[in-house]
Design a protein around this motif. Structure first.
Motif, PDB file in Angstrom:
ATOM      1  N   ASN A  50      58.377 -25.652  49.757  1.00 50.48           N
ATOM      2  CA  ASN A  50      58.359 -25.655  48.295  1.00 50.48           C
ATOM      3  C   ASN A  50      59.448 -24.707  47.798  1.00 50.48           C
ATOM      4  N   LYS A  51      60.468 -25.247  47.123  1.00 53.37           N
ATOM      5  CA  LYS A  51      61.673 -24.475  46.819  1.00 53.37           C
ATOM      6  C   LYS A  51      61.837 -24.194  45.324  1.00 53.37           C
ATOM      7  N   VAL A  52      62.416 -23.031  45.035  1.00 49.69           N
ATOM      8  CA  VAL A  52      62.818 -22.674  43.681  1.00 49.69           C
ATOM      9  C   VAL A  52      64.248 -22.147  43.741  1.00 49.69           C
ATOM     10  N   ARG A  53      65.029 -22.472  42.719  1.00 52.34           N
ATOM     11  CA  ARG A  53      66.436 -22.072  42.652  1.00 52.34           C
ATOM     12  C   ARG A  53      66.637 -21.153  41.445  1.00 52.34           C
ATOM     13  N   LEU A  54      67.118 -19.936  41.693  1.00 49.96           N
ATOM     14  CA  LEU A  54      67.400 -18.972  40.633  1.00 49.96           C
ATOM     15  C   LEU A  54      68.908 -18.847  40.461  1.00 49.96           C
TER      16      LEU A  54
END
Length: 204
Positions: A50-54
């Motif tokens: 599960n990925k998040v990009r900042l």
């Protein structure tokens, strides 16, 4: 673009521009994109993560990328597993950014969106792509802003997006490679074509 979306937690390639110099910069987080659960290879194994990009803008590093837009700040992004487990990279990153450790209670359900737009300092290093052989800039670490230090306001629109609270207008504004990642996620497939909604999520 500001929204009420929450992102609850329980590089760059293909550019023809010269990377910014290695060093330490003031910055602000202008974009948080919850990509969703995608399949990635890690140490020879395929896992669902599960990925998040900042994404951060560096207001002191202005350059004309497109004549019609004038000077714009350099931008750097970093992706994380959306997890606040004890050894997670995101947890360590947020602790450094905030200047204090998240409590165990906070880690049970911390909405990272509260940090959108917030200032920080970024340490930037250079790496060489194994695929293209090009040198690129990468965020190596983050820190809190020193007391009394002024950081200019955001120049880019603030974007908060989660695949689980889908915003088509925001999605349409993303570069193709980000769209493709989101479209490959289990959450997007469940939303659009009735695919699986849950998979094993692993912390690399």
């Amino acid at each position: 673009m500001s929204t009420k979306t929450s992102i609850i937690a329980s590089s760059n390639g293909g550019s023809n521009y010269e990377p910014i110099a290695a060093g330490t910069y003031v910055a602000r987080c202008y974009s948080m994109i919850h990509i969703g659960t995608i399949k990635e290879s890690y140490q020879g194994e395929e896992k669902f993560i599960n990925k998040v990009r900042l994404s951060f803008e560096l207001p002191t590093e202005l350059k004309v990328y497109k004549e019609e837009n004038g000077e714009q700040p350099a931008v750097l992004s970093k992706e994380f597993t959306l997890s606040l487990s004890e050894k997670s990279n995101l947890r360590a990153f947020l602790n450094s950014w905030r200047g204090k450790a998240l409590t165990e209670e906070e880690c049970k359900a911390f909405d990272i969106v509260v940090l959108a737009g917030k200032p920080c300092t970024l340490s930037v290093i250079h790496k060489t792509s194994k695929v293209s052989g090009k040198t690129y800039a990468e965020i190596s670490s983050i820190g809190a802003v020193m007391k009394g230090m002024e950081v200019p306001p955001l120049m880019n629109p603030q974007i908060v997006f989660s695949v689980t609270n889908f915003d088509q207008v925001a999605f349409d504004s993303f570069p193709d490679f980000i769209k493709e990642k989101i479209q490959s996620s289990n959450e997007y497939k469940a939303l659009v074509i009735g695919g699986p909604s849950e998979s094993e999520v692993s912390e690399p």
